[in-house]
Motif scaffolding. Structure first.
Motif, PDB file in Angstrom:
ATOM      1  N   MET A 147       0.842  -1.174   0.000  1.00 55.58           N
ATOM      2  CA  MET A 147       0.000   0.000   0.000  1.00 55.58           C
ATOM      3  C   MET A 147       0.893   1.246   0.000  1.00 55.58           C
ATOM      4  SD  MET A 147      -3.106   1.170   2.604  1.00 55.58           S
ATOM      5  CE  MET A 147      -2.200   1.086   4.120  1.00 55.58           C
ATOM      6  N   HIS A 148       0.451   2.266  -0.705  1.00 56.89           N
ATOM      7  CA  HIS A 148       1.147   3.540  -0.793  1.00 56.89           C
ATOM      8  C   HIS A 148       0.551   4.497   0.241  1.00 56.89           C
ATOM      9  CE1 HIS A 148       3.651   6.413  -2.904  1.00 56.89           C
ATOM     10  NE2 HIS A 148       2.667   7.279  -2.819  1.00 56.89           N
ATOM     11  N   VAL A 149       1.407   5.184   1.018  1.00 55.72           N
ATOM     12  CA  VAL A 149       0.938   6.074   2.079  1.00 55.72           C
ATOM     13  C   VAL A 149       1.555   7.460   1.905  1.00 55.72           C
ATOM     14  CG1 VAL A 149       0.908   6.479   4.574  1.00 55.72           C
ATOM     15  CG2 VAL A 149       0.691   4.170   3.704  1.00 55.72           C
ATOM     16  N   THR A 150       0.711   8.487   2.079  1.00 52.25           N
ATOM     17  CA  THR A 150       1.172   9.869   2.080  1.00 52.25           C
ATOM     18  C   THR A 150       1.168  10.367   3.514  1.00 52.25           C
ATOM     19  OG1 THR A 150       0.237  10.267  -0.108  1.00 52.25           O
ATOM     20  CG2 THR A 150       0.724  12.206   1.238  1.00 52.25           C
ATOM     21  N   VAL A 151       2.298  10.868   3.980  1.00 53.27           N
ATOM     22  CA  VAL A 151       2.421  11.435   5.318  1.00 53.27           C
ATOM     23  C   VAL A 151       2.520  12.950   5.161  1.00 53.27           C
ATOM     24  CG1 VAL A 151       3.777  11.514   7.438  1.00 53.27           C
ATOM     25  CG2 VAL A 151       3.613   9.373   6.156  1.00 53.27           C
ATOM     26  N   ASP A 152       1.501  13.650   5.649  1.00 56.72           N
ATOM     27  CA  ASP A 152       1.444  15.110   5.561  1.00 56.72           C
ATOM     28  C   ASP A 152       1.842  15.699   6.912  1.00 56.72           C
ATOM     29  OD1 ASP A 152       0.875  17.777   5.083  1.00 56.72           O
ATOM     30  OD2 ASP A 152      -1.300  17.504   5.091  1.00 56.72           O
ATOM     31  N   ILE A 153       3.043  16.273   6.973  1.00 53.73           N
ATOM     32  CA  ILE A 153       3.495  16.916   8.199  1.00 53.73           C
ATOM     33  C   ILE A 153       3.080  18.378   8.078  1.00 53.73           C
ATOM     34  CG2 ILE A 153       5.452  17.448   9.692  1.00 53.73           C
ATOM     35  CD1 ILE A 153       6.890  15.064   8.340  1.00 53.73           C
ATOM     36  N   LYS A 154       2.080  18.769   8.843  1.00 54.66           N
ATOM     37  CA  LYS A 154       1.497  20.103   8.724  1.00 54.66           C
ATOM     38  C   LYS A 154       2.561  21.189   8.850  1.00 54.66           C
ATOM     39  CE  LYS A 154      -2.638  19.321   7.696  1.00 54.66           C
ATOM     40  NZ  LYS A 154      -3.067  19.656   6.349  1.00 54.66           N
ATOM     41  N   GLY A 155       2.583  22.084   7.863  1.00 51.07           N
ATOM     42  CA  GLY A 155       3.528  23.182   7.863  1.00 51.07           C
ATOM     43  C   GLY A 155       4.918  22.828   7.375  1.00 51.07           C
ATOM     44  N   GLU A 156       5.147  21.547   7.052  1.00 48.06           N
ATOM     45  CA  GLU A 156       6.494  21.131   6.664  1.00 48.06           C
ATOM     46  C   GLU A 156       6.555  20.344   5.365  1.00 48.06           C
ATOM     47  OE1 GLU A 156       8.784  19.398   9.825  1.00 48.06           O
ATOM     48  OE2 GLU A 156       7.654  20.512  11.324  1.00 48.06           O
ATOM     49  N   GLY A 157       5.426  19.926   4.817  1.00 50.42           N
ATOM     50  CA  GLY A 157       5.441  19.187   3.562  1.00 50.42           C
ATOM     51  C   GLY A 157       4.932  17.772   3.689  1.00 50.42           C
ATOM     52  N   THR A 158       5.004  17.045   2.585  1.00 46.91           N
ATOM     53  CA  THR A 158       4.517  15.669   2.552  1.00 46.91           C
ATOM     54  C   THR A 158       5.622  14.707   2.150  1.00 46.91           C
ATOM     55  OG1 THR A 158       3.790  15.882   0.257  1.00 46.91           O
ATOM     56  CG2 THR A 158       2.156  16.371   1.959  1.00 46.91           C
ATOM     57  N   HIS A 159       5.432  13.465   2.535  1.00 49.35           N
ATOM     58  CA  HIS A 159       6.346  12.379   2.193  1.00 49.35           C
ATOM     59  C   HIS A 159       5.513  11.214   1.690  1.00 49.35           C
ATOM     60  CE1 HIS A 159       9.734  14.281   4.357  1.00 49.35           C
ATOM     61  NE2 HIS A 159       8.759  14.717   5.163  1.00 49.35           N
ATOM     62  N   GLU A 160       6.018  10.518   0.689  1.00 47.35           N
ATOM     63  CA  GLU A 160       5.336   9.361   0.117  1.00 47.35           C
ATOM     64  C   GLU A 160       6.126   8.100   0.460  1.00 47.35           C
ATOM     65  OE1 GLU A 160       2.550   9.671  -1.977  1.00 47.35           O
ATOM     66  OE2 GLU A 160       2.521  11.836  -1.708  1.00 47.35           O
ATOM     67  N   PHE A 161       5.405   7.048   0.866  1.00 42.28           N
ATOM     68  CA  PHE A 161       6.054   5.786   1.206  1.00 42.28           C
ATOM     69  C   PHE A 161       5.264   4.615   0.662  1.00 42.28           C
ATOM     70  CE2 PHE A 161       7.358   8.601   4.652  1.00 42.28           C
ATOM     71  CZ  PHE A 161       8.724   8.397   4.655  1.00 42.28           C
ATOM     72  N   ASP A 162       5.981   3.593   0.280  1.00 42.97           N
ATOM     73  CA  ASP A 162       5.389   2.295   0.022  1.00 42.97           C
ATOM     74  C   ASP A 162       5.599   1.536   1.330  1.00 42.97           C
ATOM     75  OD1 ASP A 162       4.671  -0.251  -0.742  1.00 42.97           O
ATOM     76  OD2 ASP A 162       5.734  -0.148  -2.648  1.00 42.97           O
ATOM     77  N   LEU A 163       4.541   0.994   1.904  1.00 44.15           N
ATOM     78  CA  LEU A 163       4.663   0.371   3.230  1.00 44.15           C
ATOM     79  C   LEU A 163       5.673  -0.759   3.277  1.00 44.15           C
ATOM     80  CD1 LEU A 163       1.123   0.355   4.831  1.00 44.15           C
ATOM     81  CD2 LEU A 163       3.030   1.879   5.228  1.00 44.15           C
ATOM     82  N   GLU A 164       5.959  -1.369   2.131  1.00 45.31           N
ATOM     83  CA  GLU A 164       6.969  -2.426   2.106  1.00 45.31           C
ATOM     84  C   GLU A 164       8.357  -1.889   2.443  1.00 45.31           C
ATOM     85  OE1 GLU A 164       6.672  -4.316  -1.672  1.00 45.31           O
ATOM     86  OE2 GLU A 164       4.649  -5.029  -1.282  1.00 45.31           O
ATOM     87  N   GLU A 165       8.561  -0.564   2.259  1.00 47.61           N
ATOM     88  CA  GLU A 165       9.856   0.053   2.537  1.00 47.61           C
ATOM     89  C   GLU A 165      10.010   0.464   4.002  1.00 47.61           C
ATOM     90  OE1 GLU A 165       9.885   3.408  -0.063  1.00 47.61           O
ATOM     91  OE2 GLU A 165       9.940   2.183  -1.875  1.00 47.61           O
ATOM     92  N   VAL A 166       8.909   0.473   4.756  1.00 44.72           N
ATOM     93  CA  VAL A 166       8.921   0.941   6.144  1.00 44.72           C
ATOM     94  C   VAL A 166       9.105  -0.264   7.068  1.00 44.72           C
ATOM     95  CG1 VAL A 166       7.569   2.149   7.911  1.00 44.72           C
ATOM     96  CG2 VAL A 166       7.411   2.863   5.521  1.00 44.72           C
ATOM     97  N   ALA A 167       9.858  -0.071   8.154  1.00 44.17           N
ATOM     98  CA  ALA A 167      10.116  -1.157   9.107  1.00 44.17           C
ATOM     99  C   ALA A 167       8.821  -1.773   9.606  1.00 44.17           C
ATOM    100  CB  ALA A 167      10.922  -0.622  10.288  1.00 44.17           C
ATOM    101  N   ASP A 168       8.834  -3.070   9.811  1.00 45.22           N
ATOM    102  CA  ASP A 168       7.641  -3.803  10.234  1.00 45.22           C
ATOM    103  C   ASP A 168       7.310  -3.606  11.706  1.00 45.22           C
ATOM    104  OD1 ASP A 168       8.346  -6.684   8.185  1.00 45.22           O
ATOM    105  OD2 ASP A 168       7.234  -4.881   7.722  1.00 45.22           O
ATOM    106  N   GLY A 169       6.016  -3.680  12.017  1.00 44.67           N
ATOM    107  CA  GLY A 169       5.530  -3.678  13.392  1.00 44.67           C
ATOM    108  C   GLY A 169       5.674  -5.060  13.986  1.00 44.67           C
ATOM    109  N   THR A 170       5.126  -5.261  15.144  1.00 43.10           N
ATOM    110  CA  THR A 170       5.284  -6.531  15.849  1.00 43.10           C
ATOM    111  C   THR A 170       4.582  -7.684  15.159  1.00 43.10           C
ATOM    112  OG1 THR A 170       3.382  -5.983  17.230  1.00 43.10           O
ATOM    113  CG2 THR A 170       5.571  -5.436  18.092  1.00 43.10           C
ATOM    114  N   ASP A 171       3.504  -7.419  14.412  1.00 38.90           N
ATOM    115  CA  ASP A 171       2.795  -8.506  13.739  1.00 38.90           C
ATOM    116  C   ASP A 171       3.145  -8.577  12.252  1.00 38.90           C
ATOM    117  OD1 ASP A 171       1.496  -6.311  12.752  1.00 38.90           O
ATOM    118  OD2 ASP A 171      -0.518  -6.962  13.294  1.00 38.90           O
ATOM    119  N   GLY A 172       4.253  -7.932  11.865  1.00 37.90           N
ATOM    120  CA  GLY A 172       4.689  -7.961  10.484  1.00 37.90           C
ATOM    121  C   GLY A 172       4.146  -6.833   9.631  1.00 37.90           C
TER     122      GLY A 172
END
Length: 76
Positions: A1-26
């Motif tokens: 899944m593709h996720v957009t992170v909008d940091i208010k006042g600072e811009g946005t970042h785009e991530f593919d969740l496969e690139e982000v470190a896993d949580g406890t349940d994977g």
């Protein structure tokens, strides 16, 4: 899944969740998204659809808003 992170006042970042470190349940958590943008859960609130979400919850939304918390007080 593709996720957009909008940091208010600072811009946005785009991530593919496969690139982000896993949580406890994977599945990546909101805390993992915060680490990816170099922020600590102690300095921000994570919102999905305008509502706060716990940082240890798995990411289930394609759009996340991050608000920096402001600390203040009196200077003696």
């Amino acid at each position: 899944m593709h996720v957009t992170v909008d940091i208010k006042g600072e811009g946005t970042h785009e991530f593919d969740l496969e690139e982000v470190a896993d949580g406890t349940d994977g599945r990546p958590t909101y805390a993992a998204l915060l680490r990816a943008v170099d922020l600590s859960p102690h300095e921000v609130s994570v919102l999905v659809d305008g509502r706060p979400v716990p940082e240890d919850q798995p990411v289930e939304s394609e759009h996340v808003t991050v608000l920096r918390l402001i600390k203040g007080g009196c200077v003696d």
